[in-house]
Scaffold this motif. Structure first.
Motif, PDB file in Angstrom:
ATOM      1  N   VAL A 135       6.634 -16.780 -18.336  1.00 29.78           N
ATOM      2  CA  VAL A 135       6.633 -15.856 -17.218  1.00 29.78           C
ATOM      3  C   VAL A 135       5.855 -16.492 -16.081  1.00 29.78           C
ATOM      4  CG1 VAL A 135       5.933 -13.568 -16.426  1.00 29.78           C
ATOM      5  CG2 VAL A 135       6.727 -13.887 -18.765  1.00 29.78           C
ATOM      6  N   VAL A 136       6.511 -16.609 -14.958  1.00 34.08           N
ATOM      7  CA  VAL A 136       5.859 -17.170 -13.775  1.00 34.08           C
ATOM      8  C   VAL A 136       5.577 -16.006 -12.835  1.00 34.08           C
ATOM      9  CG1 VAL A 136       6.091 -18.766 -11.843  1.00 34.08           C
ATOM     10  CG2 VAL A 136       7.105 -19.336 -14.061  1.00 34.08           C
ATOM     11  N   MET A 137       4.307 -15.759 -12.583  1.00 34.77           N
ATOM     12  CA  MET A 137       3.927 -14.643 -11.725  1.00 34.77           C
ATOM     13  C   MET A 137       3.676 -15.131 -10.312  1.00 34.77           C
ATOM     14  SD  MET A 137       1.466 -12.512 -14.280  1.00 34.77           S
ATOM     15  CE  MET A 137       1.207 -11.255 -13.077  1.00 34.77           C
ATOM     16  N   GLN A 138       4.047 -14.286  -9.361  1.00 35.71           N
ATOM     17  CA  GLN A 138       3.797 -14.622  -7.974  1.00 35.71           C
ATOM     18  C   GLN A 138       2.355 -14.288  -7.644  1.00 35.71           C
ATOM     19  OE1 GLN A 138       6.516 -12.255  -5.776  1.00 35.71           O
ATOM     20  NE2 GLN A 138       8.304 -13.463  -6.319  1.00 35.71           N
ATOM     21  N   GLU A 139       1.850 -14.975  -6.654  1.00 31.74           N
ATOM     22  CA  GLU A 139       0.496 -14.673  -6.215  1.00 31.74           C
ATOM     23  C   GLU A 139       0.494 -13.328  -5.505  1.00 31.74           C
ATOM     24  OE1 GLU A 139      -1.616 -17.607  -4.024  1.00 31.74           O
ATOM     25  OE2 GLU A 139      -0.806 -19.249  -5.215  1.00 31.74           O
ATOM     26  N   PRO A 140      -0.585 -12.556  -5.656  1.00 34.17           N
ATOM     27  CA  PRO A 140      -0.620 -11.277  -4.961  1.00 34.17           C
ATOM     28  C   PRO A 140      -0.705 -11.501  -3.459  1.00 34.17           C
ATOM     29  CG  PRO A 140      -2.731 -11.730  -6.000  1.00 34.17           C
ATOM     30  CD  PRO A 140      -1.789 -12.799  -6.450  1.00 34.17           C
ATOM     31  N   PRO A 141      -0.227 -10.526  -2.686  1.00 32.03           N
ATOM     32  CA  PRO A 141      -0.285 -10.695  -1.237  1.00 32.03           C
ATOM     33  C   PRO A 141      -1.739 -10.715  -0.766  1.00 32.03           C
ATOM     34  CG  PRO A 141       0.383  -8.469  -1.787  1.00 32.03           C
ATOM     35  CD  PRO A 141       0.343  -9.249  -3.064  1.00 32.03           C
ATOM     36  N   PRO A 142      -2.004 -11.382   0.355  1.00 30.55           N
ATOM     37  CA  PRO A 142      -3.387 -11.445   0.835  1.00 30.55           C
ATOM     38  C   PRO A 142      -3.874 -10.054   1.240  1.00 30.55           C
ATOM     39  CG  PRO A 142      -1.882 -12.339   2.476  1.00 30.55           C
ATOM     40  CD  PRO A 142      -1.085 -12.078   1.237  1.00 30.55           C
ATOM     41  N   ILE A 143      -5.175  -9.828   1.055  1.00 30.85           N
ATOM     42  CA  ILE A 143      -5.777  -8.544   1.377  1.00 30.85           C
ATOM     43  C   ILE A 143      -6.153  -8.542   2.851  1.00 30.85           C
ATOM     44  CG2 ILE A 143      -7.725  -7.022   0.933  1.00 30.85           C
ATOM     45  CD1 ILE A 143      -7.764  -8.127  -1.912  1.00 30.85           C
ATOM     46  N   ASN A 144      -5.690  -7.514   3.539  1.00 34.12           N
ATOM     47  CA  ASN A 144      -5.990  -7.383   4.956  1.00 34.12           C
ATOM     48  C   ASN A 144      -7.333  -6.669   5.098  1.00 34.12           C
ATOM     49  OD1 ASN A 144      -6.059  -7.052   7.682  1.00 34.12           O
ATOM     50  ND2 ASN A 144      -4.071  -6.025   7.842  1.00 34.12           N
ATOM     51  N   PRO A 145      -8.363  -7.313   5.653  1.00 34.87           N
ATOM     52  CA  PRO A 145      -9.678  -6.662   5.745  1.00 34.87           C
ATOM     53  C   PRO A 145      -9.708  -5.525   6.762  1.00 34.87           C
ATOM     54  CG  PRO A 145      -9.746  -8.821   6.790  1.00 34.87           C
ATOM     55  CD  PRO A 145      -8.394  -8.681   6.153  1.00 34.87           C
ATOM     56  N   ASP A 146      -8.723  -5.450   7.676  1.00 33.27           N
ATOM     57  CA  ASP A 146      -8.713  -4.385   8.675  1.00 33.27           C
ATOM     58  C   ASP A 146      -8.308  -3.037   8.083  1.00 33.27           C
ATOM     59  OD1 ASP A 146      -9.401  -6.336  10.473  1.00 33.27           O
ATOM     60  OD2 ASP A 146      -7.336  -6.677  11.150  1.00 33.27           O
ATOM     61  N   VAL A 147      -7.540  -3.050   6.996  1.00 32.49           N
ATOM     62  CA  VAL A 147      -7.069  -1.804   6.397  1.00 32.49           C
ATOM     63  C   VAL A 147      -8.177  -1.238   5.516  1.00 32.49           C
ATOM     64  CG1 VAL A 147      -5.355  -0.786   4.872  1.00 32.49           C
ATOM     65  CG2 VAL A 147      -4.697  -2.613   6.428  1.00 32.49           C
ATOM     66  N   LYS A 148      -8.551   0.006   5.770  1.00 31.78           N
ATOM     67  CA  LYS A 148      -9.605   0.647   4.997  1.00 31.78           C
ATOM     68  C   LYS A 148      -8.972   1.712   4.106  1.00 31.78           C
ATOM     69  CE  LYS A 148     -13.358  -0.025   8.281  1.00 31.78           C
ATOM     70  NZ  LYS A 148     -13.536  -1.336   8.196  1.00 31.78           N
ATOM     71  N   THR A 149      -9.498   1.839   2.918  1.00 32.88           N
ATOM     72  CA  THR A 149      -8.974   2.844   2.002  1.00 32.88           C
ATOM     73  C   THR A 149      -9.504   4.208   2.405  1.00 32.88           C
ATOM     74  OG1 THR A 149     -10.820   2.492   0.498  1.00 32.88           O
ATOM     75  CG2 THR A 149      -8.837   1.223   0.073  1.00 32.88           C
ATOM     76  N   PRO A 150      -8.696   5.258   2.250  1.00 38.47           N
ATOM     77  CA  PRO A 150      -9.168   6.588   2.632  1.00 38.47           C
ATOM     78  C   PRO A 150     -10.222   7.076   1.640  1.00 38.47           C
ATOM     79  CG  PRO A 150      -7.006   6.739   1.625  1.00 38.47           C
ATOM     80  CD  PRO A 150      -7.327   5.283   1.771  1.00 38.47           C
ATOM     81  N   PRO A 151     -11.130   7.940   2.085  1.00 35.12           N
ATOM     82  CA  PRO A 151     -12.142   8.456   1.175  1.00 35.12           C
ATOM     83  C   PRO A 151     -11.488   9.362   0.134  1.00 35.12           C
ATOM     84  CG  PRO A 151     -12.251   9.616   3.258  1.00 35.12           C
ATOM     85  CD  PRO A 151     -11.260   8.500   3.433  1.00 35.12           C
ATOM     86  N   PRO A 152     -12.088   9.487  -1.038  1.00 35.32           N
ATOM     87  CA  PRO A 152     -11.489  10.348  -2.061  1.00 35.32           C
ATOM     88  C   PRO A 152     -11.508  11.809  -1.619  1.00 35.32           C
ATOM     89  CG  PRO A 152     -13.649   9.585  -2.766  1.00 35.32           C
ATOM     90  CD  PRO A 152     -13.318   8.860  -1.497  1.00 35.32           C
TER      91      PRO A 152
END
Length: 168
Positions: free
Chosen positions: A38-55
């Motif tokens: 199984v050849v897995m692709q690399e995960p996409p780069p993480i964009n530091p500008d995008v912030k996760t919403p608070p719970p």
């Protein structure tokens, strides 16, 4: 006596490959292992500008809760003396991990994952009664039944030894 021993050894040596093949055929072979690379692709780069919403805080429960944590084994020096809730309090409220004031007039809210809600397909009712007793076009042999019997006559051979001995 020598002849019988010699003939027994000869027969045993002569039949040894057959006996071995018979015994080896009884033992099931282990299943072959299948390996899949199984050849897995690399995960996409993480964009530091995008912030996760608070719970999201859950809405208050419909009924009050009183703190009633499960018992935990601790050394004596770490134990805090807290009074457990009284039976009268538990009749009015549910036991929980912390004390929460409930809102008896609130509707029950189910927290759904963010995004689009479930899509519902149109319901189609089929009230047709199907009869499976007979088929409209039953399968037939190419060329008809005559060609089928001709094929059987040409390809089925009765064992000659059984025919000689009148065995059916």
């Amino acid at each position: 006596l020598f002849r019988s021993i010699a003939s027994s050894i000869f027969i045993l040596l002569f039949l040894a490959p057959k006996i071995y093949a018979l015994i080896a055929g009884m033992v099931p072979e282990p299943p072959q292992e299948k390996f899949t690379e199984v050849v897995m692709q690399e995960p996409p780069p993480i964009n530091p500008d995008v912030k996760t919403p608070p719970p999201v805080e859950p809405p208050p429960p419909k009924q009050d809760q009183i703190k009633f944590p499960p018992p935990i084994m601790k050394p004596d020096n770490e134990v805090r003396d807290e009074e457990p809730p009284k039976a009268e309090d538990l009749k009015k409220a549910d036991p929980g991990q912390k004390t929460i004031e409930g809102d008896p007039t609130a509707d029950i809210v189910q927290i759904a994952p963010a995004g689009e809600g479930p899509k519902q397909a149109a319901v189609v009712e089929d009230n047709t009664v199907y009869s499976f007793v007979a088929m409209e076009n039953p399968p037939t042999y190419p060329g008809g039944m005559g060609k089928f019997y001709e094929f059987l006559g040409n390809n089925i051979k009765y064992p000659p030894m059984a025919a000689e001995n009148n065995i059916q």
